[in-house]
Structure formats: structure tokens, C-alpha cells
Design an enzyme around this catalytic site. Structure first.
Site, PDB file in Angstrom:
ATOM      1  N   HIS A 400       0.858  -1.175   0.000  1.00 37.93           N
ATOM      2  CA  HIS A 400       0.000   0.000   0.000  1.00 37.93           C
ATOM      3  C   HIS A 400       0.895   1.225   0.000  1.00 37.93           C
ATOM      4  O   HIS A 400       2.109   1.127   0.258  1.00 37.93           O
ATOM      5  CB  HIS A 400      -0.891   0.019   1.249  1.00 37.93           C
ATOM      6  N   CYS A 443      -0.406   2.532  -4.295  1.00 40.85           N
ATOM      7  CA  CYS A 443      -1.211   3.733  -4.530  1.00 40.85           C
ATOM      8  C   CYS A 443      -0.399   4.962  -4.129  1.00 40.85           C
ATOM      9  O   CYS A 443       0.462   4.901  -3.251  1.00 40.85           O
ATOM     10  CB  CYS A 443      -2.500   3.681  -3.716  1.00 40.85           C
TER      11      CYS A 443
END
Length: 555
Positions: A400, A443
């Protein structure tokens, strides 16, 4: 198929075609230095009753000289003037051989010529408008605040940019330098006249007229020639400038180097459309200092940090598919692949710092403490041999993330900028001057991209390089936006990287060109059944100084 084998298979047809003008091909072969002057004279003077005998002797001579000479001969047969002299050559299959095979051991053992692959219409931007587009130059030289220094030299930058972007015409370049050119070319006016006719910039009739004109001084002959060239238009002027930069002409007129003939671009792009038909890029020879040498065995280390299970964030389903795909493709490319699973921010930092400074036994022990495992085809033991850097380093981080950061499984961020700094040249000499590639699947925000439907500084140091040089960082998405991952098939970005590496590494394509293909492939994907609602665009930044060409290794 090798060049020698290609000539052997097509020998009979080739001889038949080349008999059309056997002296022309003999002269071209000697001009390109495929045979020596002695061999040329011997071939020219052999006593053969029929033309065919002369051509047979020439082709046999070429084939007996080995693969490199055969390769160069095939390239000669595909040049414009030879193809124009022997139009029937197009019916012979001479394209079964690559322009130059990329060496599996080292792309730098000699000159490397990447495969001339055809560029499809959807792989190149179409530039058909007149003008091509607008170029805005904001040039700030003088500042009201006296504390801010005047930016001396900036006008030179602006002027140079104008020349390159707008492109001074070849005719204008000749016009500006006409007096100096005439003075230089008077050194041997017959040589340049012969070269111009040889390159078919003038017709045979024009050549004979120029040769026989009644001028008292040599200068008059050169002026007539220059005027003839300039009156023939932009394309002829362009070809004449290129002729002046060839080795034999530059050697005959050494003072040419003092004349600025570089203000015009080498070859104008066709104004109509580069995509009106398949376009073949020029086969550009890469010199040894233009490509990174990858001679070590293994090529280098590939570190994969794969974060799947987080303490407080969602599980990253599909990430194991990405990790396996990366491990497979980089093993295939000759790297030793090492993997780490589910690391906190601090563990990631320790691992990266450790790999940046691998050089003693103590570091090897730390690898075990951080649970670094070696990829051995679906099973992951501890490294069996000491882990050492080779000629390149690849780091893949699957996690992430947020803006300019990647997250550990404890959700704590590690800045991408910091990751680079661990590996800068001043700190870690083991990787100084070697390519360091970072592929980051994470991301960079929470926004979803939408789609749009189409309508005087001198440094004489011989050894130093910038400490931030030799990096390539490819992030799966642009800042502030999300990055998409399929729970079974893996992420758009990593799967595209692996697919494009497999497709284009065997043909010798460099990593930057391959990542362009990745950007295009990811950009075509849709994250919703409604076209254009969910899109993704990877971002690549690099400070590489050379081409990085990864080649499959035999196992």
C-alpha cells in the site's frame, strides 16, 4: 538465421540480380571497406568471359570473410542507392537475419545494433499538423530583486532551443555558411563534385555540365556546384549536409569541423504522417560507452519486498501473483532473486540499507535475521551462497502507499526519495556507476483517474559522475491517485511490466522503451464496465546515463 546462411540460401538469385551492374556493386563494396584495396583491384582485373563470373567471385569473397562482413553486405544491399540500382532485390528474402543479435553475455562486447522492429500506428504519436505544435519558452534573465543574480547564459539556451524545436532548414544553413564552405571545398573541387554525383544529388548530365564549365578559378566551379545544390530544394540540401559529415569527406576537408553545420536536424520527419505505413526506426549502432555492461554472473540482485497482510489495512490480494511473475521474469533475465514478505516500515528500511551495503560476513548474517529468502522456482529457502552485487540492481516493492511513499505492514510510511538515497553513489561504491531500477506497485493517493475520449560550464573531470546518477524509478501510478490490482491475476502495472519484458528483451530493446510500452498497455485498461471511469497511468523517472538492455540468459 545468420547472415552467411541468408546469403548462401539466396546466392543464385543475388548473382542474377547483381549482374545488372557488376561494377557498381564492386565499387560500393570497396567504398564500404568490406574488401581491401588489393582485393578490389584483383576482382576488377580477373579474366572472366561473362559478367556472372565476376559477381560469383565477389559474393564468394564476401561469404569467406565471415559473419560480420556478410552482415554488413546485407545492410549495404538495403541502402537506398543500391536498392534503386537493383530494384529486383526487393523480391529476395534478405530479412530473415536480425541486424545484429544482442549478445547474451555482454551487450557491449562490440557495437550493438538493436533489432529494427516495425513501429505500429498505435505505438507512436502522430504529428501531422502544420506547424507540429506550439513551443512556449519562458526565459527569465533579469530579476528586480538585486539579491537574485542575473542568469547569464540563459539567452544562449533559449536560442539553442529555438533552433532545435523550430529547426533551421538545411538550405538556410548552407546559405549562412556558403562563403566559408566555398573556401574549404576549393581545396579539392573535383573530389566533392564526384562525391555529389556518386550520391546522386545531381544527375549525370548536371555532373558533366559542371565538370566542363569554363571557369578561370577553382572558386567558380565550387560556387556553381553550391548554387546547383541549393536550387534543388530542401531535401537535396539536407543530403548534401549529411554528405559533408561523412568520414571520407571530413578527412579530405578537415577545416569543415570549424563550420557550424549542426544547426539543422539530421533528417526531417515526414510532414505527412510517420504512421501512414509501418515505420522502421534507424538501426543505430550503440557504442560501448552508450550501454551499461552486464557481464557478471548472475547479472545482479533482484530484491522483491512483497507486503500482503497488514495490521490495520486491507489484505493485498493478488500481490503473490505479482511477486511470482517478477521472480520468474528476472530469473529468466539472469538475476538472483531474493524475496521478503510482510515487512514493517523499519524492516523495509533495514533491508534496503543492508542491500545497499552488501560487502562483509556480518551483512550476510543480517539477511537471515530479516528472513530474506532466495527464489528457486516456487520454493523459498534461505540464500545458499553469499549474496553479492553484480552489474545491475533491481528492487520491486509491492505494498500500500500514499503520496511519494510506500507503507510497511504496520501502515507506517517510507518515502520513495529516502529509498533512493540509501543507494546514492557516494555512499555505496559497490553500485557506483551501475544501473539501479526500482519498480513500485503502490497507490499514491485516493483519487481515481478518469478517461478522456479521443478527439559556459566546463568540467574536465574524467572519472566523476553525479551521485544521483544511474537510477530508474517506475511507480505504478501518478501522484494522488490509486493503483489497481486484481485479487487473482495481480496488478495492472506489474503484470504489464512482466509481459513487456518477456516480449521485448529478447530483441535487445532497452528498459526505457519497454516501460513506454508498459505505460501504453496500462493506459488501455479499464477498471469499470463504463469506459473511462477508472484509469491508471504509471510514472517513470530516471537518471540513467546509458541504455539498459536486459537479455535472457541460458540456464
Amino acid at each position: 538465421m545468420s547472415a552467411t546462411e541468408t546469403l548462401k540460401r539466396n546466392k543464385t538469385k543475388l548473382i542474377e540480380v547483381l549482374c545488372g551492374d557488376h561494377t557498381f556493386i564492386l565499387n560500393k563494396v570497396q567504398e564500404k571497406k568490406l574488401i581491401t584495396l588489393r582485393e578490389y583491384n584483383n576482382l576488377k582485373s580477373i579474366n572472366k568471359e561473362h559478367v556472372e563470373g565476376h559477381v560469383i567471385e565477389l559474393v564468394d569473397k564476401i561469404m569467406n570473410k565471415g559473419e560480420k562482413t556478410c552482415q554488413n553486405f546485407l545492410e549495404l544491399l538495403q541502402t537506398d542507392d543500391v536498392a534503386e540500382t537493383y530494384p529486383d532485390l526487393e523480391r529476395i528474402k534478405l530479412h530473415d537475419v536480425l541486424l545484429k543479435p544482442v549478445q547474451a553475455t555482454s551487450p557491449c562486447s562490440g557495437d550493438v545494433v538493436p533489432e529494427a522492429t516495425k513501429v505500429k500506428k498505435d505505438e507512436v504519436y502522430e504529428l501531422n499538423s502544420q506547424p507540429v505544435g506550439l513551443c512556449l519558452i519562458i526565459n527569465n534573465e533579469n530579476f528586480p530583486n538585486r539579491k537574485v543574480k542575473e542568469r547569464r547564459g540563459t539567452n544562449k539556451d533559449a536560442a539553442s532551443a529555438c533552433v532545435v524545436i523550430a529547426g533551421m532548414s538545411a538550405k538556410e544553413t548552407l546559405k549562412r555558411n556558403k562563403t566559408k564552405l566555398i573556401e574549404v571545398l576549393c581545396g579539392d573541387h573535383k573530389f566533392i563534385l564526384n562525391k555529389v554525383q556518386e550520391k546522386k544529388l545531381i544527375t549525370l548530365r548536371e555532373y558533366n555540365n559542371l565538370r566542363s564549365i569554363n571557369k578561370e578559378h577553382v572558386e567558380g566551379h565550387v560556387i556553381e556546384l553550391m548554387d546547383k545544390i541549393m536550387n534543388k530544394g530542401e531535401k537535396t540540401c539536407q543530403n548534401f549536409l549529411e554528405l559533408l559529415q561523412t568520414d571520407d569527406v571530413a578527412e579530405t576537408y578537415p577545416d569543415l569541423e570549424h563550420i557550424k553545420l549542426q544547426d539543422v536536424l539530421p533528417k526531417p520527419v515526414p510532414a505527412t504522417s510517420p504512421c501512414s505505413a509501418d515505420m522502421v526506426p534507424e538501426a543505430k549502432r550503440l557504442k560501448k560507452d552508450e550501454v551499461y555492461e552486464l557481464n557478471s554472473q548472475p547479472v545482479g540482485l533482484c530484491l522483491i519486498i512483497n507486503n500482503e497482510n497488514f495490521h490495520s489495512l486491507n489484505e493485498r490480494r493478488g500481490t503473490n501473483k505479482d511477486a511470482e511473475s517478477l521472480a520468474d521474469v528476472f530469473s529468466w533475465l539472469g538475476f538472483k532473486v531474493l524475496m521478503c514478505k510482510d515487512q514493517t516500515r523499519d524492516q523495509m528500511e533495514q533491508t534496503l540499507k543492508l542491500f545497499a551495503s552488501l560487502h562483509d560476513e556480518e551483512k550476510q548474517l543480517q539477511l537471515q535475521e530479516l528472513d530474506v529468502q532466495e527464489w528457486c522456482g516456487r520454493w523459498l529457502p534461505a540464500p545458499q551462497q553469499p549474496v553479492r552485487h553484480g552489474d545491475a540492481f533491481v528492487c520491486c516493492i509491492l505494498s500500500h502507499g500514499s503520496l511519494h511513499r510506500v507503507s510497511g505492514v504496520d501502515s507506517q510510511p517510507l518515502a520513495i526519495k529516502e529509498i533512493r538515497r540509501y543507494f546514492v553513489a557516494t555512499k555505496q561504491p559497490a553500485l557506483t556507476g551501475k544501473p539501479k531500477v526500482f519498480l513500485i506497485q503502490a497507490c499514491q493517493g485516493d483519487k481515481i483517474q478518469r478517461g478522456v475520449l479521443q478527439k559556459d560550464v566546463e568540467e574536465d573531470s574524467l572519472t566523476s559522475i553525479p551521485e544521483e546518477a544511474d537510477f530508474l524509478v517506475a511507480v505504478s501510478t501518478v501522484e494522488d491517485h490509486v493503483s489497481f490490482r486484481h485479487p487473482i491475476d495481480g496488478s495492472w502495472f506489474i503484470q504489464s511490466v512482466c509481459e513487456q519484458l518477456r516480449l521485448h528483451c529478447p530483441s535487445g530493446e532497452d528498459i526505457n522503451s519497454i516501460l513506454l510500452r508498459v505505460n501504453n498497455m496500462v493506459g488501455q485498461k479499464e477498471g469499470s464496465i463504463c469506459v473511462g471511469l477508472k484509469k491508471q497511468a504509471p510514472e517513470v523517472k530516471f537518471t540513467l546515463r546509458k541504455k539498459l538492455i536486459l537479455s535472457p540468459r541460458l540456464t
